[in-house]
Design an enzyme around this catalytic site. Structure first.
Site, mmCIF file in Angstrom:
data_model
loop_
_atom_site.group_PDB
_atom_site.id
_atom_site.type_symbol
_atom_site.label_atom_id
_atom_site.label_comp_id
_atom_site.label_asym_id
_atom_site.label_seq_id
_atom_site.Cartn_x
_atom_site.Cartn_y
_atom_site.Cartn_z
ATOM 1 N N HIS A 1 34.341 48.578 46.673
ATOM 2 C CA HIS A 1 35.211 47.515 46.133
ATOM 3 C C HIS A 1 36.645 47.682 46.637
ATOM 4 O O HIS A 1 37.412 46.738 46.707
ATOM 5 C CB HIS A 1 35.167 47.537 44.602
ATOM 6 C CG HIS A 1 35.329 46.193 43.982
ATOM 7 N ND1 HIS A 1 34.740 45.824 42.810
ATOM 8 C CD2 HIS A 1 36.028 45.103 44.381
ATOM 9 C CE1 HIS A 1 35.058 44.582 42.512
ATOM 10 N NE2 HIS A 1 35.849 44.129 43.443
ATOM 11 N N TYR B 1 32.439 43.848 37.127
ATOM 12 C CA TYR B 1 32.561 42.495 36.571
ATOM 13 C C TYR B 1 31.928 42.459 35.176
ATOM 14 O O TYR B 1 30.724 42.636 35.026
ATOM 15 C CB TYR B 1 31.887 41.451 37.464
ATOM 16 C CG TYR B 1 32.521 41.248 38.831
ATOM 17 C CD1 TYR B 1 33.659 41.940 39.230
ATOM 18 C CD2 TYR B 1 31.974 40.342 39.735
ATOM 19 C CE1 TYR B 1 34.225 41.750 40.475
ATOM 20 C CE2 TYR B 1 32.531 40.134 40.993
ATOM 21 C CZ TYR B 1 33.657 40.854 41.362
ATOM 22 O OH TYR B 1 34.209 40.661 42.595
HETATM 23 N N1 NAP Z 1 36.129 42.085 46.557
HETATM 24 C C1 NAP Z 1 37.100 41.768 45.732
HETATM 25 O O1 NAP Z 1 38.037 42.536 45.504
HETATM 26 C C2 NAP Z 1 37.058 40.436 45.043
HETATM 27 C C3 NAP Z 1 38.174 40.002 44.321
HETATM 28 C C4 NAP Z 1 38.103 38.784 43.681
HETATM 29 C C5 NAP Z 1 36.953 38.006 43.764
HETATM 30 N N2 NAP Z 1 35.866 38.450 44.459
HETATM 31 C C6 NAP Z 1 34.615 37.663 44.543
HETATM 32 O O2 NAP Z 1 34.960 36.391 45.097
HETATM 33 C C7 NAP Z 1 34.538 35.358 44.206
HETATM 34 C C8 NAP Z 1 35.467 34.160 44.341
HETATM 35 O O3 NAP Z 1 36.794 34.485 43.968
HETATM 36 P P1 NAP Z 1 37.429 34.022 42.571
HETATM 37 O O4 NAP Z 1 36.344 33.797 41.578
HETATM 38 O O5 NAP Z 1 38.445 34.998 42.199
HETATM 39 O O6 NAP Z 1 38.192 32.702 42.906
HETATM 40 P P2 NAP Z 1 37.772 31.231 43.421
HETATM 41 O O7 NAP Z 1 36.340 31.155 43.770
HETATM 42 O O8 NAP Z 1 38.769 30.875 44.453
HETATM 43 O O9 NAP Z 1 38.098 30.313 42.175
HETATM 44 C C9 NAP Z 1 37.289 30.231 41.039
HETATM 45 C C10 NAP Z 1 37.917 29.193 40.124
HETATM 46 O O10 NAP Z 1 37.878 27.906 40.767
HETATM 47 C C11 NAP Z 1 37.268 26.974 39.906
HETATM 48 N N3 NAP Z 1 36.542 26.012 40.737
HETATM 49 C C12 NAP Z 1 35.510 26.235 41.579
HETATM 50 N N4 NAP Z 1 35.139 25.091 42.191
HETATM 51 C C13 NAP Z 1 35.965 24.122 41.719
HETATM 52 C C14 NAP Z 1 36.073 22.739 41.942
HETATM 53 N N5 NAP Z 1 35.281 22.094 42.800
HETATM 54 N N6 NAP Z 1 37.036 22.039 41.258
HETATM 55 C C15 NAP Z 1 37.860 22.659 40.394
HETATM 56 N N7 NAP Z 1 37.809 23.988 40.130
HETATM 57 C C16 NAP Z 1 36.859 24.702 40.788
HETATM 58 C C17 NAP Z 1 36.374 27.773 38.978
HETATM 59 O O11 NAP Z 1 36.232 27.124 37.737
HETATM 60 P P3 NAP Z 1 34.753 26.686 37.217
HETATM 61 O O12 NAP Z 1 33.988 27.940 36.978
HETATM 62 O O13 NAP Z 1 34.998 25.891 35.993
HETATM 63 O O14 NAP Z 1 34.170 25.847 38.314
HETATM 64 C C18 NAP Z 1 37.187 29.048 38.819
HETATM 65 O O15 NAP Z 1 38.174 28.880 37.816
HETATM 66 C C19 NAP Z 1 34.551 36.042 42.850
HETATM 67 O O16 NAP Z 1 33.867 35.320 41.855
HETATM 68 C C20 NAP Z 1 33.966 37.385 43.175
HETATM 69 O O17 NAP Z 1 32.557 37.317 43.286
HETATM 70 C C21 NAP Z 1 35.915 39.653 45.105
#
Ligand code: NAP
Length: 294
Positions: A118, A59
């Site tokens: 990962h 990241y």
């Molecule tokens: N192991 C893997 O392969 C893998 C892959 C992907 C992700 N991950 C982990 O999982 C975490 C979560 O997944 P993700 O970040 O991809 O997606 P997510 O958490 O589903 O979505 C994040 C997005 O949602 C927005 N958001 C959050 N709360 C909100 C709300 N109440 N209203 C409106 N928008 C909102 C955020 O914007 P704002 O920042 O402006 O709130 C951001 O743009 C990652 O950060 C990472 O740590 C792991």
């Protein structure tokens, strides 16, 4: 607030809600332009009771880990639960040990609470060597628990067969609109084998904003669509989630997903009728062709 925790039969616990940090500090390369905002977001989350911080060596090319180090400097390390991940191309025995050492240095800590693959190691790396390195880290006490990400059932079995340490979680794309892990039996396998499913990508912005049924359900419960979407995940056996937010107001909103439950009827209605469901992740589709049996 106290974030509720879930505990596996083997005694391992995780809070139902942790903070994701993908895109904090850049995508695949470091971006320092938003550092102040991201540090504030992480600290705000901790002040609200979040203890589980999820990051990865990839990241922001490590900068997400550096942001966590800066943000958590004034907090009691023993009260935090830090997860990091080793990339698929760093999973040879020596490479993996080096990756972990570098993550620890960027995080300015001497241990990880949870270290995850990962993804399955790249072709050419034997999962047995990978898990031997993970075991060494556990033996040395620098990694307290180990797990995996994005693994099909057969890959999870192969990884588990190569270590005597319990794999406590499989981190997977799971949301109201992404049902790959249900359709492919991964969720059921994890539930039956005492493994957490950590749902990443729980908030598919467009899908959540457009779904009339979600807005209707939100109105019925006096909640927001995001709160209902997160509640739908964490009410499931062995499922916890790690939404990313850099916006304190979003974090506060999301925490309203905790402390109540959708009725079983409403849970099923959302499961069945949420529009635009897909059976393959549009972000990290799992690799069934390469499946292997241990
Ligand atoms: N192991 C893997 O392969 C893998 C892959 C992907 C992700 N991950 C982990 O999982 C975490 C979560 O997944 P993700 O970040 O991809 O997606 P997510 O958490 O589903 O979505 C994040 C997005 O949602 C927005 N958001 C959050 N709360 C909100 C709300 N109440 N209203 C409106 N928008 C909102 C955020 O914007 P704002 O920042 O402006 O709130 C951001 O743009 C990652 O950060 C990472 O740590 C792991």
């Amino acid at each position: 607030m106290n974030i509720p925790i879930k505990t596996l039969a083997n005694g391992f616990s995780l809070p139902v809600y942790g903070l994701g940090t993908w895109q904090m500090g850049g995508r695949w390369e470091a971006d320092i332009s938003q550092d102040e905002k991201e540090i504030h977001a992480i600290q705000h989350a901790i002040e609200q009771g979040i203890t589980h911080l999820d990051t990865a060596e990839s990241y922001g090319d490590g900068h997400s880990e550096e942001l966590i180090a800066t943000a958590t400097a004034g907090y009691d390390r023993s009260k935090l639960f830090i997860t990091s991940k080793v990339s698929g191309n760093h999973q040879g025995y020596d490479d993996l040990l080096r990756s972990c050492e570098a993550s620890l240095a960027r995080l300015e800590t001497d241990y990880l609470d949870l270290y995850l693959l990962h993804r399955f190691p790249d072709v050419g790396t034997d999962i047995k060597d990978t898990m031997r390195a993970m075991d060494r880290l556990v033996d040395e006490g620098v990694v307290r628990n180990i797990g995996v990400c994005n693994m099909t059932v057969s890959r999870l079995k192969a990884a588990q067969a190569a270590t005597s340490n319990k794999l406590v979680c499989n981190q997977l794309h799971y949301s109201l609109d992404c049902r790959e892990i249900v359709d492919k039996g991964i969720l059921e396998y994890c539930q039956q084998n005492d493994v957490f499913v950590t749902a990443w990508g729980p908030l598919s912005k467009g899908a959540l904003e457009d779904a009339v049924i979600l807005h209707e359900m939100a109105e019925k419960y006096g909640k927001t669509p995001y709160q209902v979407a997160l509640n739908w995940l964490i009410t499931q056996q062995n499922v916890i989630t790690i939404p990313k937010t850099s916006t304190p107001e979003h974090l506060d909103e999301n925490l309203g997903a905790l402390g109540w439950e959708l009725s079983p009827e409403d849970w099923h209605m959302l499961a069945d009728e949420f529009p635009g469901q897909v059976s393959t992740s549009n972000r990290v589709p799992l690799d069934y062709d390469a499946d292997i049996e241990p």
